[in-house]
Scaffold this active site. Sequence first.
Site, PDB file in Angstrom:
ATOM      1  N   LYS A 261     -26.280 -35.128  -4.948  1.00 47.69           N
ATOM      2  CA  LYS A 261     -26.163 -33.707  -4.571  1.00 47.69           C
ATOM      3  C   LYS A 261     -24.701 -33.271  -4.692  1.00 47.69           C
ATOM      4  O   LYS A 261     -24.390 -32.164  -5.136  1.00 47.69           O
ATOM      5  CB  LYS A 261     -26.696 -33.499  -3.143  1.00 47.69           C
ATOM      6  CG  LYS A 261     -26.884 -32.052  -2.746  1.00 47.69           C
ATOM      7  CD  LYS A 261     -25.653 -31.394  -2.143  1.00 47.69           C
ATOM      8  CE  LYS A 261     -25.943 -29.981  -1.657  1.00 47.69           C
ATOM      9  NZ  LYS A 261     -24.734 -29.305  -1.160  1.00 47.69           N
ATOM     10  N   ASP A 277     -29.332 -22.473 -17.470  1.00 48.08           N
ATOM     11  CA  ASP A 277     -30.516 -22.691 -16.635  1.00 48.08           C
ATOM     12  C   ASP A 277     -30.246 -23.851 -15.667  1.00 48.08           C
ATOM     13  O   ASP A 277     -30.326 -25.025 -16.053  1.00 48.08           O
ATOM     14  CB  ASP A 277     -31.696 -22.993 -17.571  1.00 48.08           C
ATOM     15  CG  ASP A 277     -33.018 -23.140 -16.846  1.00 48.08           C
ATOM     16  OD1 ASP A 277     -33.012 -23.428 -15.631  1.00 48.08           O
ATOM     17  OD2 ASP A 277     -34.063 -22.989 -17.497  1.00 48.08           O
ATOM     18  N   HIS A 375     -13.789 -28.665   5.646  1.00 50.03           N
ATOM     19  CA  HIS A 375     -14.718 -27.534   5.658  1.00 50.03           C
ATOM     20  C   HIS A 375     -14.338 -26.507   6.725  1.00 50.03           C
ATOM     21  O   HIS A 375     -14.710 -25.357   6.640  1.00 50.03           O
ATOM     22  CB  HIS A 375     -16.126 -28.038   6.037  1.00 50.03           C
ATOM     23  CG  HIS A 375     -16.977 -28.354   4.854  1.00 50.03           C
ATOM     24  ND1 HIS A 375     -17.697 -27.406   4.185  1.00 50.03           N
ATOM     25  CD2 HIS A 375     -17.232 -29.516   4.227  1.00 50.03           C
ATOM     26  CE1 HIS A 375     -18.358 -27.981   3.199  1.00 50.03           C
ATOM     27  NE2 HIS A 375     -18.088 -29.255   3.203  1.00 50.03           N
TER      28      HIS A 375
HETATM   29  C1  MEV Z   1     -22.125 -31.630   0.475  1.00 49.70           C
HETATM   30  O1  MEV Z   1     -22.529 -30.430  -0.165  1.00 49.70           O
HETATM   31  C2  MEV Z   1     -22.041 -32.762  -0.524  1.00 49.70           C
HETATM   32  C3  MEV Z   1     -21.736 -34.135   0.089  1.00 49.70           C
HETATM   33  O2  MEV Z   1     -22.696 -34.456   1.085  1.00 49.70           O
HETATM   34  C4  MEV Z   1     -21.784 -35.136  -1.042  1.00 49.70           C
HETATM   35  C5  MEV Z   1     -21.696 -36.587  -0.589  1.00 49.70           C
HETATM   36  O3  MEV Z   1     -22.087 -36.910   0.555  1.00 49.70           O
HETATM   37  O4  MEV Z   1     -21.279 -37.417  -1.428  1.00 49.70           O
HETATM   38  C6  MEV Z   1     -20.387 -34.159   0.771  1.00 49.70           C
END
Ligand code: MEV
Length: 425
Positions: A261, A277, A375
């Site tokens: 992700k 896309d 963050h």
């Molecule tokens: C957050 O959008 C993405 C992370 O969780 C990726 C990861 O854990 O390697 C920080």
Amino acid sequence: MSVNSRLPGFYKLALDERFAALAEASGADPAALEDLRAERDAILPIADGMVENAVGLMPVPLGIGANFRVNGRDHLVPMASEEPSVIAAASNLAQVARERGGFFCSTTAPLMIAQVQVLDVADPHAAKLRLHEHRDELLAAADEQDPVLVRLGGGARELEVRVIDGPRGTHVVVHLVVDVGDAMGANAVNTMAEALAPRIAEIARGRVLLRILSNKADRRLARARAVFAADKLGGPQVVDGIVEAYQLAADDPYRAATHNKGIMNGISAVVLATGNDTRAVEAGCHSHAVRDGRYTTLSHMERDADGDLVATLEVPMPVGLVGGATKTHPTARAAVRLLAVETAAELAQIVVAVGLAQNVGALRALATEGIQRGHMTLHARNVAIAAGAAPGEVDAVVRRLVAGGAVRADRAEAALSELRAGAPA
Ligand code: MEV
């Protein structure tokens, strides 16, 4: 046009100043980039032509991934994402990679696969060979569908036939493998598959059902490799931490999904910004993560002989420069102009480089202070705005929230009331 992707202090500039700095760093005509900040009134009528029942827009922030050097050339990378920290992390790690030459990328030929499913075949294995015997005829018929693609050097390349015995019967599946050049390719291969279907049914002596591309675009791969110097990452223990974090992703699908992700945070941001896309790319990447039958990490992290981190990534990358929203959406067009790429392969290489930078950025944060601290400020801005802070009040509310150590809606509302009541910070 010579591009300098280094944008020191860019984040500190006001919005308008950033645009001027971007135009200068890109070497592009500022007018050609103007659509990067196109107003909604300019885009609404175009949106109406793009989808059905259009009523509005869903604007997503577009930022610039800085410091990227890919195969020896600088690129300013447009990234569309609603997530804080993504663009900063990618830019940061691109700067670290730059010290060792940046990202070294490659691609396979841009081959896409169209599938034609044939059912009710009495003799599937014989049908497979009959289809192979007609290979040249079928490839030529496919090429007739797209003379422009053929003129540009693309076209049908191979015919593969699979006999798939499932619990619900046998499928004869024809794969038409097409070099789609600089297109994403879905339209080209779908048209070819539909055109060939009646002849395939005749040769196989069966009934054709599906005629559609496969999003498992494993014949169209993009790869990136970069070295991140240990001292620039924070020392050998940070390299060790990143490798150990990667090892869990390699061994455990629960972690691999999150690891991947993080890669997609970078990949999807560039794919979206360029009007490509996102779902096709995501489907391709997810299918690649499970290509050996077990879901695992898309990237690899190793410590090289010098003790530095060497990171690599290989994924399907079906992105194009011609057709679709890339051509019709003014922001996407301006994003492609900013990227200054000539071919879809170059775009694919940049996308995968950003995915890798993003991945290393997330792992470095996780292996050190965790991601929440980074963050915090951006998250606090969102919380302050959601609590009703006006533009002139946001910074003061953020300072109070961060100093208080809890970034929450109730604290933001309280901080805003205090501010408006003139209480000292
Ligand atoms: C957050 O959008 C993405 C992370 O969780 C990726 C990861 O854990 O390697 C920080």
